[in-house]
Write a protein that holds these residues in place. Sequence first.
Motif, mmCIF file in Angstrom:
data_model
loop_
_atom_site.group_PDB
_atom_site.id
_atom_site.type_symbol
_atom_site.label_atom_id
_atom_site.label_comp_id
_atom_site.label_asym_id
_atom_site.label_seq_id
_atom_site.Cartn_x
_atom_site.Cartn_y
_atom_site.Cartn_z
ATOM 1 N N ARG A 26 -5.070 64.204 -29.123
ATOM 2 C CA ARG A 26 -5.356 62.761 -29.145
ATOM 3 C C ARG A 26 -6.634 62.392 -28.405
ATOM 4 O O ARG A 26 -6.925 61.216 -28.212
ATOM 5 N N THR A 27 -7.412 63.389 -27.959
ATOM 6 C CA THR A 27 -8.629 63.107 -27.201
ATOM 7 C C THR A 27 -9.829 62.874 -28.104
ATOM 8 O O THR A 27 -10.934 62.646 -27.614
ATOM 9 N N VAL A 28 -9.632 62.912 -29.415
ATOM 10 C CA VAL A 28 -10.730 62.748 -30.363
ATOM 11 C C VAL A 28 -10.863 61.279 -30.737
ATOM 12 O O VAL A 28 -9.864 60.575 -30.938
ATOM 13 N N ASP A 29 -12.111 60.818 -30.835
ATOM 14 C CA ASP A 29 -12.381 59.434 -31.228
ATOM 15 C C ASP A 29 -11.733 59.139 -32.586
ATOM 16 O O ASP A 29 -11.841 59.947 -33.513
ATOM 17 N N PRO A 30 -11.026 58.006 -32.744
ATOM 18 C CA PRO A 30 -10.346 57.682 -34.007
ATOM 19 C C PRO A 30 -11.258 57.692 -35.227
ATOM 20 O O PRO A 30 -10.847 58.081 -36.324
ATOM 21 N N ASP A 31 -12.521 57.279 -35.036
ATOM 22 C CA ASP A 31 -13.459 57.304 -36.159
ATOM 23 C C ASP A 31 -13.719 58.736 -36.620
ATOM 24 O O ASP A 31 -13.781 59.013 -37.819
ATOM 25 N N MET A 32 -13.866 59.642 -35.660
ATOM 26 C CA MET A 32 -14.059 61.052 -36.005
ATOM 27 C C MET A 32 -12.818 61.618 -36.704
ATOM 28 O O MET A 32 -12.923 62.395 -37.650
ATOM 29 N N VAL A 33 -11.632 61.234 -36.206
ATOM 30 C CA VAL A 33 -10.383 61.693 -36.829
ATOM 31 C C VAL A 33 -10.345 61.281 -38.293
ATOM 32 O O VAL A 33 -10.044 62.087 -39.183
ATOM 33 N N ALA A 34 -10.702 60.014 -38.564
ATOM 34 C CA ALA A 34 -10.696 59.522 -39.941
ATOM 35 C C ALA A 34 -11.681 60.292 -40.814
ATOM 36 O O ALA A 34 -11.376 60.643 -41.963
ATOM 37 N N ARG A 35 -12.879 60.569 -40.262
ATOM 38 C CA ARG A 35 -13.880 61.314 -41.038
ATOM 39 C C ARG A 35 -13.429 62.732 -41.335
ATOM 40 O O ARG A 35 -13.601 63.248 -42.440
ATOM 41 N N VAL A 36 -12.810 63.375 -40.338
ATOM 42 C CA VAL A 36 -12.337 64.744 -40.541
ATOM 43 C C VAL A 36 -11.230 64.783 -41.590
ATOM 44 O O VAL A 36 -11.246 65.621 -42.506
ATOM 45 N N LEU A 37 -10.260 63.871 -41.482
ATOM 46 C CA LEU A 37 -9.148 63.868 -42.425
ATOM 47 C C LEU A 37 -9.625 63.556 -43.841
ATOM 48 O O LEU A 37 -9.108 64.112 -44.824
ATOM 49 N N THR A 38 -10.617 62.682 -43.954
ATOM 50 C CA THR A 38 -11.185 62.388 -45.278
ATOM 51 C C THR A 38 -11.845 63.629 -45.862
ATOM 52 O O THR A 38 -11.665 63.960 -47.043
ATOM 53 N N ALA A 39 -12.622 64.339 -45.035
ATOM 54 C CA ALA A 39 -13.286 65.559 -45.505
ATOM 55 C C ALA A 39 -12.266 66.624 -45.894
ATOM 56 O O ALA A 39 -12.443 67.335 -46.891
ATOM 57 N N VAL A 40 -11.191 66.736 -45.129
ATOM 58 C CA VAL A 40 -10.128 67.707 -45.444
ATOM 59 C C VAL A 40 -9.533 67.422 -46.817
ATOM 60 O O VAL A 40 -9.348 68.327 -47.644
ATOM 61 N N ARG A 41 -9.246 66.136 -47.066
ATOM 62 C CA ARG A 41 -8.657 65.775 -48.370
ATOM 63 C C ARG A 41 -9.638 66.011 -49.507
ATOM 64 O O ARG A 41 -9.274 66.564 -50.556
ATOM 65 N N GLU A 42 -10.882 65.574 -49.338
ATOM 66 C CA GLU A 42 -11.858 65.680 -50.422
ATOM 67 C C GLU A 42 -12.220 67.127 -50.743
ATOM 68 O O GLU A 42 -12.437 67.482 -51.903
ATOM 69 N N LEU A 43 -12.257 67.974 -49.725
ATOM 70 C CA LEU A 43 -12.612 69.381 -49.951
ATOM 71 C C LEU A 43 -11.400 70.243 -50.306
ATOM 72 O O LEU A 43 -11.555 71.375 -50.756
ATOM 73 N N GLY A 44 -10.198 69.703 -50.076
ATOM 74 C CA GLY A 44 -9.002 70.497 -50.330
ATOM 75 C C GLY A 44 -8.839 71.625 -49.332
ATOM 76 O O GLY A 44 -8.309 72.695 -49.653
ATOM 77 N N TYR A 45 -9.283 71.380 -48.102
ATOM 78 C CA TYR A 45 -9.231 72.432 -47.072
ATOM 79 C C TYR A 45 -7.804 72.684 -46.624
ATOM 80 O O TYR A 45 -7.017 71.755 -46.411
#
Length: 325
Positions: A26-45
Amino acid sequence: MPTIYDVARAAGVSAATVSRVLNGQRTVDPDMVARVLTAVRELGYRPNAVARNLRRSRTTLWAVIISDIGNPFFTSMVRGIEDVAQQAGYSVVLCNSDEDPDKEETYVAAALSEQMAGVIISSSGSVKAARSLLDSPVPVVAVDRELPRGEVDTVVVDNEAGARTATEHLLAAGYRRIACITGPEGVSTADHRLAGYTAALPAEPLVIRTDFREQGGYDAMAALLSAAERPDAVFVANNLMTVGALRCLADRGVDVPGEMGLVGFDEIPWADLVRPSLTTVAQPTYELGRMAARLLVDRIATPAAKPATVVLPAELRPRQSSTRP
């Protein structure tokens, strides 16, 4: 196949940040969390679960042990758990104890042997299962029902206040001989709802304990109707027993609310569609699950923190079944 570095480039963060997000920190900035999760979904990681589990010595799975998968109350609650789990990088394994302490003990043993990342449990009352969880290092959250003889993170509804409000509502409607159909002794929801009913009642309590199932509600209602002095209203302490009680009243030709007032605990999807419509005490089921999952995420991050108890309010929804003509 995309790698963690592909996700990092797409999100504009470091690979270490991606790792922290996927590990539920939970130490990650919420904006960064959203960007990472979006990239995970879009790339199918898909993370390498084997490698990650070796690092953690634990899986990325949560065991969610509920007491009755046939009870619609749990549907929305589990959805709340799953939504938070997915956001935090965990998957949910759903286990149905079927109100059976032996099954509950088996599922708890399996969760511990498989080194689940955490357990959320709606206990059927097994002291042995509770002791196994308390003696293990696996993070645990109790939801809907308190864990017997143990202090863990807990999310419940104010069952006593909800039952007291329901009973007071029946008294205000003019009913005087009010019975209570509740669940097994030792199950916190059954005991607290009985306490709320008893606290509101000016007369001698009239109580039948049964098994939180539809047939149990039917049989309990039949016993009340066969009593020498039958009640003129009944408070039923869960939704499935309420369905059984209603079915019994219909089979016996008892008019609701004229001859028998009725209030059930737990909202039922068709409560306002039947005639007479059904008065209920509604619980915030999705929020129960969501809050339990948030507590589990926090507990995984800070294992030594003091256990927290969250009590959510219940809401009386008056309808025709408790309104005397």
